[in-house]
Every structure is written in structure tokens, then in C-alpha cells.
Design a protein around this motif. Structure first.
Motif, PDB file in Angstrom:
ATOM      1  N   GLU A   1      59.716 -58.076  45.512  1.00  0.00           N
ATOM      2  CA  GLU A   1      59.006 -57.816  44.261  1.00  0.00           C
ATOM      3  C   GLU A   1      57.605 -57.316  44.592  1.00  0.00           C
ATOM      4  OE1 GLU A   1      57.698 -56.890  40.999  1.00  0.00           O
ATOM      5  OE2 GLU A   1      59.752 -57.655  40.932  1.00  0.00           O
TER       6      GLU A   1
ATOM      7  N   ASP B   1      55.039 -56.700  42.179  1.00  0.00           N
ATOM      8  CA  ASP B   1      53.997 -57.214  41.288  1.00  0.00           C
ATOM      9  C   ASP B   1      53.631 -58.637  41.707  1.00  0.00           C
ATOM     10  OD1 ASP B   1      53.350 -58.917  38.682  1.00  0.00           O
ATOM     11  OD2 ASP B   1      52.752 -56.852  38.282  1.00  0.00           O
ATOM     12  N   PRO B   2      52.363 -58.897  42.044  1.00  0.00           N
ATOM     13  CA  PRO B   2      51.998 -60.221  42.555  1.00  0.00           C
ATOM     14  C   PRO B   2      52.302 -61.363  41.587  1.00  0.00           C
ATOM     15  CG  PRO B   2      50.257 -58.642  43.024  1.00  0.00           C
ATOM     16  CD  PRO B   2      51.220 -57.947  42.111  1.00  0.00           C
ATOM     17  N   ALA B   3      52.053 -61.156  40.293  1.00  0.00           N
ATOM     18  CA  ALA B   3      52.307 -62.229  39.327  1.00  0.00           C
ATOM     19  C   ALA B   3      53.804 -62.502  39.200  1.00  0.00           C
ATOM     20  CB  ALA B   3      51.713 -61.863  37.970  1.00  0.00           C
ATOM     21  N   LEU B   4      54.612 -61.427  39.128  1.00  0.00           N
ATOM     22  CA  LEU B   4      56.051 -61.620  39.054  1.00  0.00           C
ATOM     23  C   LEU B   4      56.579 -62.259  40.339  1.00  0.00           C
ATOM     24  CD1 LEU B   4      57.259 -58.276  37.395  1.00  0.00           C
ATOM     25  CD2 LEU B   4      57.117 -60.543  36.332  1.00  0.00           C
TER      26      LEU B   4
ATOM     27  N   ALA C   1      55.046 -64.306  42.379  1.00  0.00           N
ATOM     28  CA  ALA C   1      54.708 -65.739  42.407  1.00  0.00           C
ATOM     29  C   ALA C   1      55.627 -66.526  41.486  1.00  0.00           C
ATOM     30  CB  ALA C   1      53.247 -65.930  42.010  1.00  0.00           C
ATOM     31  N   ALA C   2      55.883 -65.980  40.284  1.00  0.00           N
ATOM     32  CA  ALA C   2      56.763 -66.666  39.347  1.00  0.00           C
ATOM     33  C   ALA C   2      58.197 -66.716  39.860  1.00  0.00           C
ATOM     34  CB  ALA C   2      56.714 -65.980  37.986  1.00  0.00           C
TER      35      ALA C   2
ATOM     36  N   GLU D   1      57.121 -60.241  48.984  1.00  0.00           N
ATOM     37  CA  GLU D   1      56.240 -59.430  48.133  1.00  0.00           C
ATOM     38  C   GLU D   1      55.884 -58.147  48.869  1.00  0.00           C
ATOM     39  OE1 GLU D   1      51.801 -59.586  46.068  1.00  0.00           O
ATOM     40  OE2 GLU D   1      52.834 -61.481  46.526  1.00  0.00           O
TER      41      GLU D   1
END
Length: 214
Positions: A107, A109-112, A114-115, A129
Motif C-alpha cells: 500500500e 498511502d501511509p494512512a491506509l 497503517a490502518a 508500504e
């Protein structure tokens, strides 16, 4: 049976089975995977609607019917190693973790990311990531590369991470709707076989460059 379990069974019976998804292993994987745990914040209550869910930044979570048909097309097998490109919040990777031996998900996108890492903590999935077209070479080669979103171009690095007779599954093409496509390695070439219409947003890094002719 909880409310979510009843809704999940309704999704399987009324969205997936009626879409010619007949593989009992695929049906079982969708029956067992709690989609509500992989939904965007505030959207758990609509986890089992027949619709795509926005992830932000133009990204989307595929609707259950399309995802199930793509997974069946992928023909995941016990003992295989799979890569999920565009992990989002982790749902497709969680489903595939019930069907193959090893799953890595990438993935950008860092926020995605992490989630997804948190969501997949109990699924045995390795989350990486990084740029989506680069894949995850440290886990290669893969029997199956499952792209959880549309692609127009940019499969060369991923093709290099396939086993000799491996396959890539993705909604693909520059027209809309994109076509669910199975790509197979044939020596140095990558052959493509379109299968059915599959609505999906183009993932970062896979958009074709515009070419202007004079």
C-alpha cells in the motif's frame, strides 16, 4: 448469530452467489471474513451494501460482488504465495489469506497502510508500504498477484515478480468500465485475457500517460 453475521450471509446469498460465484472455497472465505472490520471509519453499518466504499484521494474499496468475481477468476490455491497490490484497508488481503498459504500486501498511502496493518494483525498478512507498481520484491516470486483496483499501464515490475507460470488479476484497460483481466507470463511476454466488466478506480501509479499527436 450477530447482526453483522446475518448481513454477511445476506451479502453472500444475494450478491455473490447470484453473480455466478460458485467456487465453495471462495464462498466460504467471504462468509468467514468480517468486512465490517475493514471498512472506512464511520461506515461499518453499511459494510454489506452492494456498493463501493470511498477510501479518500480517489481510492475506492471494491463492491463485494466485483471482488468475489475477481477472486474466483484468480483461482487461488492452497499452498500458493500471493501479493495484493493496493491493500487499501486490507479486506481483499484478508479474504485471500483464507485461500492461499502466504499473502503479502503493498500500500502506497501511509494512512491506509497503517490502518491495513492494524486491521490485518490477526490474518497473517505481511503489509509493505511503498509505490504500488514496484510491488514487493522481497517476497517474490509470487504465484498470484491480485491488484485491488484498476490499471491502465505499468505492470512490468510486477510481471517480473511472478513465477514462470504465475498470473496477475486486475480490472484493466483505458476505457470504462474496465475489464477484469487475467495476465499470464509466457516467457518474457505477458498475455492478457479479458473476462468481464469490472468497475474500479485506477490505482496510483497505474494511469496511462496521455500522448498528444501533432
Amino acid at each position: 448469530m450477530s447482526d453483522f453475521a446475518r448481513l454477511r450471509q445476506g451479502m453472500v446469498d444475494c450478491q455473490i452467489r447470484v453473480a455466478d460465484v460458485t467456487d465453495p472455497r471462495v464462498i466460504a472465505a467471504f462468509s468467514e471474513t468480517p468486512r465490517e472490520n475493514y471498512m472506512p471509519a464511520g461506515r461499518r453499518d453499511v459494510a454489506y451494501l452492494d456498493s463501493r466504499a470511498p477510501l479518500g484521494g480517489g481510492r475506492e474499496m471494491l463492491d463485494p460482488m466485483t471482488l468475489a468475481k475477481l477472486v474466483q477468476l484468480a483461482d487461488p490455491r492452497e499452498g500458493e504465495t500471493a501479493l495484493v497490490v493496493g491493500a487499501g484497508l486490507g479486506y481483499a488481503a484478508a479474504v485471500l489469506s483464507r485461500l492461499v498459504a502466504v499473502v503479502t500486501a503493498v500500500e502506497s498511502d501511509p494512512a491506509l497502510a497503517a490502518a491495513a496493518r492494524a486491521n490485518l494483525a490477526g490474518d497473517g498478512v505481511t503489509l509493505v508500504e511503498g509505490p504500488l507498481p514496484a510491488g514487493a520484491p522481497n517476497g517474490a516470486p509470487y504465484d498470484l498477484i491480485f491488484i485491488d483496483g484498476a490499471v491502465e499501464d505499468g505492470l512490468s515490475a510486477l510481471a517480473g515478480q511472478l513465477k514462470p507460470h504465475g498470473r496477475i488479476i486486475a480490472p484493466a484497460g483505458r476505457t470504462r468500465p474496465t475489464k477484469a483481466t487475467i495476465f499470464r507470463r509466457n516467457g518474457a511476454e505477458l498475455g492478457a485475457a479479458p473476462a468481464f466488466d469490472a468497475h474500479a478506480a485506477v490505482l496510483p501509479g497505474f494511469a496511462a500517460e496521455d500522448v498528444f499527436a501533432l
